[in-house]
Scaffold this motif. Structure first.
Motif, short mmCIF file in Angstrom:
data_model
loop_
_atom_site.label_atom_id
_atom_site.label_comp_id
_atom_site.label_asym_id
_atom_site.label_seq_id
_atom_site.Cartn_x
_atom_site.Cartn_y
_atom_site.Cartn_z
N VAL A 1 -4.84 -3.18 -3.08
CA VAL A 1 -3.67 -2.25 -3.98
C VAL A 1 -4.03 -2.90 -5.47
N PRO B 1 0.77 -1.16 -0.05
CA PRO B 1 0.06 0.06 0.03
C PRO B 1 0.85 1.36 0.01
N GLY B 2 0.53 2.16 -0.86
CA GLY B 2 1.02 3.45 -1.03
C GLY B 2 2.26 3.48 -1.87
N ASP C 1 -11.14 -4.04 8.40
CA ASP C 1 -10.55 -3.10 7.22
C ASP C 1 -9.32 -3.62 6.56
N TYR C 2 -9.27 -3.16 5.06
CA TYR C 2 -8.31 -3.70 4.50
C TYR C 2 -7.63 -2.91 3.37
N ASP C 3 -6.33 -2.47 3.04
CA ASP C 3 -5.99 -1.85 1.96
C ASP C 3 -6.02 -2.69 0.54
N TRP D 1 -2.58 1.95 -6.79
CA TRP D 1 -3.52 2.60 -6.18
C TRP D 1 -3.81 1.91 -4.97
N THR D 2 -4.30 2.63 -4.10
CA THR D 2 -4.73 1.99 -2.79
C THR D 2 -5.96 2.55 -2.34
N PHE D 3 -6.80 1.39 -2.18
CA PHE D 3 -8.41 1.56 -1.90
C PHE D 3 -8.66 0.87 -0.46
N ARG D 4 -9.38 1.36 0.22
CA ARG D 4 -9.99 0.82 1.38
C ARG D 4 -11.10 0.24 1.30
N THR D 5 -11.34 -1.10 1.92
CA THR D 5 -12.62 -1.91 1.88
C THR D 5 -12.75 -2.26 3.37
#
Length: 519
Positions: free
Chosen positions: A84, A63-64, A80-82, A69-73
């Protein structure tokens, strides 16, 4: 009348499907193709960041990272989880594990029910052969010998791969020597697009050899914000900064998160949701972002005997062997146990991961369905995503089965030469359904194989967004060509499926028959 300077085709996203589509459509010299990539657009293999080339790690998916891209779900309540996804030419094929396994004939049969005969195994096989150069089998009735994507099965002589294969065979599971061929699921080498240690992503293989075509332009750093319409006809793509790329036809290949997000921002989606955000509906399609599928995963971490691990670099990818099981083999659904050949701290450097070896359990036919929705009408605001993992009794039972199968295999005598104990699971947890369910929820991850967020289907299907040729229902001049359109995720990883999507939709746009599913 089209605006001056319009392109014949504007493709949004240079990932696996977008790279294929741009290369195939630009084979026709009179078709002007513009490919818009939000990330960097390297022009040589050496210009790709080193972490995207190194097939022995997945460091680009941290992530990052600038290549992602990094999206939160929310995978499940409280978890919660990133997510990528690749943000570079080649997309996620530039940052993934290099696993290049075809969809199964049963996967294609399900897709054909929604999208028509072009998606059946028999009709898709020529495209599967055309997209690959199988360096192990060569050109055969089922394999290709001269396609863009190189495929090799490497790493099987690694002591961990040998031990796991022997343990699976010793348990009685069948051998599956070619996971890109029809046949019973079992244990065998993983087809990879990692050659001599280099992750050969789709852009390297499809686009770099054709950069000199005068009818093809590739723009990096081009962030799409919404689609422009004249009535219900798509006519262009509005970019960050205000420029509009005008086109006779627009194709979204931005991936199964960004493509449905762009549709929603552009007025394509559930009319009530769009209205809440002040977006004028262009087409009321309730299926956009709804009922997507993905593969939950759980890492069975174990301690290795360090002296048994080789110190030499790997020729192949980070994963070399997998055990796949299906419902007709006595389990509740489709399971995959994918064996990592390097410790977690080397696979994902910089995250403070422990020096444990991983076996990654994937639930490949989960029943849960996820949801992607707008956070706001601001294109810079990431969508709201919820996976709803382990929300069904079926999925929880499947996770328990997979964890127990994996733990039993690691403790087989064939594994004794490399195995020094489980790192986290213990016998008390493994024996108790309730304790194992709690453990799974606390350790839950995802393969990030999201599919179906703009799924294909008949026009009278209220959840369908596109047809089998990728055309968006209710509008003209707009298609989607990425894993968004798959009605359900394949029972193996989707990297090869994403390339296949590019080939099939390119064929449809060249006029090859893609018949709609029967009503």
């Amino acid at each position: 009348m089209r605006p001056g300077g319009a392109w014949d085709v504007v493709i949004v996203g240079g990932g696996s499907a977008g790279s294929v589509l741009a290369a195939r459509l630009s084979e026709q010299p009179d078709r002007r193709v513009l490919l818009l990539e939000a990330g960097a657009a390297p022009r040589r293999v050496a210009d790709f960041p080193a972490v995207t080339r190194d097939g022995a790690t997945v460091a680009g998916s941290v992530p990052g990272h600038e290549a992602s891209w990094t999206f939160r779900t929310e995978l499940a309540p409280g978890r919660d989880y990133d997510l990528v996804r690749g943000r570079i030419l080649g997309g996620s094929s530039a940052v993934n594990g290099g696993y290049f396994v075809r969809p199964r004939p049963t996967d294609l049969a399900r897709w054909a029910e929604a999208g028509g005969d072009a998606w059946s195994y028999e009709r898709a096989l020529p495209a599967l052969r055309a997209l690959e150069t199988d360096l192990d089998h060569g050109a055969t009735a089922i394999h290709g010998g001269s396609g863009p994507m190189p495929v090799r099965r490497a790493g099987g002589d690694h002591p961990v791969a040998r031990a796991f294969t022997a343990a699976a065979l010793g348990t009685g599971y069948p051998a599956e020597p070619d996971k890109n061929a029809p046949g019973p699921a079992g244990v065998g080498p993983v087809p990879q697009n990692v050659i001599a240690g280099v992750r050969r992503n789709a852009a390297m293989q499809y686009l770099l050899p054709v950069l000199d075509r005068p009818n093809l332009e590739i723009r990096g750093g081009a962030v799409a914000q919404r689609i422009r319409f004249a009535g219900t006809r798509a006519i262009g793509v509005e970019l960050a900064g205000g420029e509009v790329a005008w086109g006779d036809e627009i194709v979204l290949c931005a991936g199964s998160i960004a493509s449905p997000h762009l549709l929603l921002l552009s007025g394509i989606g559930p009319a009530d949701e769009l209205a809440r955000h002040g977006i004028r509906p262009v087409a009321d399609l309730p299926g956009v972002g709804r009922d997507f599928t993905d593969h939950p995963d759980l890492t069975i971490a174990w301690h290795a005997r360090e002296e048994a691990l080789p110190g030499a670099p790997l020729d192949g990818g980070a994963f070399a062997v997998a055990l796949n099981l299906s419902a007709d083999q006595g389990v509740s659904g489709d399971l995959e146990l994918l064996v990592g050949l390097r410790p977690l701290d080397e696979l994902l450097p910089g995250l403070g991961m422990p020096r444990h070896m991983p076996v990654i359990l994937g639930l490949q036919s989960e029943h849960a369905r996820g949801r992607l929705a707008l956070a706001s009408a601001d294109p810079a605001a990431a969508p709201v995503i919820a996976h709803h993992y382990l929300s069904t009794a079926h999925d929880r039972a499947l996770a328990r089965e997979g964890l127990r199968v994996g733990a039993d295999l690691l403790r087989r005598p064939e594994f004794a030469g490399v195995f020094a104990g489980l790192a986290e699971l213990d016998d008390d947890t493994l024996r108790s359904d309730r304790a194992l369910d709690a453990w799974a929820l606390a350790h839950l991850g995802t393969a990030i194989h999201l599919c179906g967020s703009a799924r294909m289907g008949r026009a009278d299907d209220p959840g369908a967004v596109t047809d089998g040729a990728g055309r968006v229902h209710g509008v003209t001049g707009l298609r989607v060509a990425d894993t968004s359109i798959l009605p359900v995720a394949p029972t193996r990883g989707p990297a090869a499926s994403a390339v296949l999507i590019g080939e099939i939709i390119a064929g449809a746009m060249r006029g090859e028959a893609v018949m709609p599913a029967a009503a």
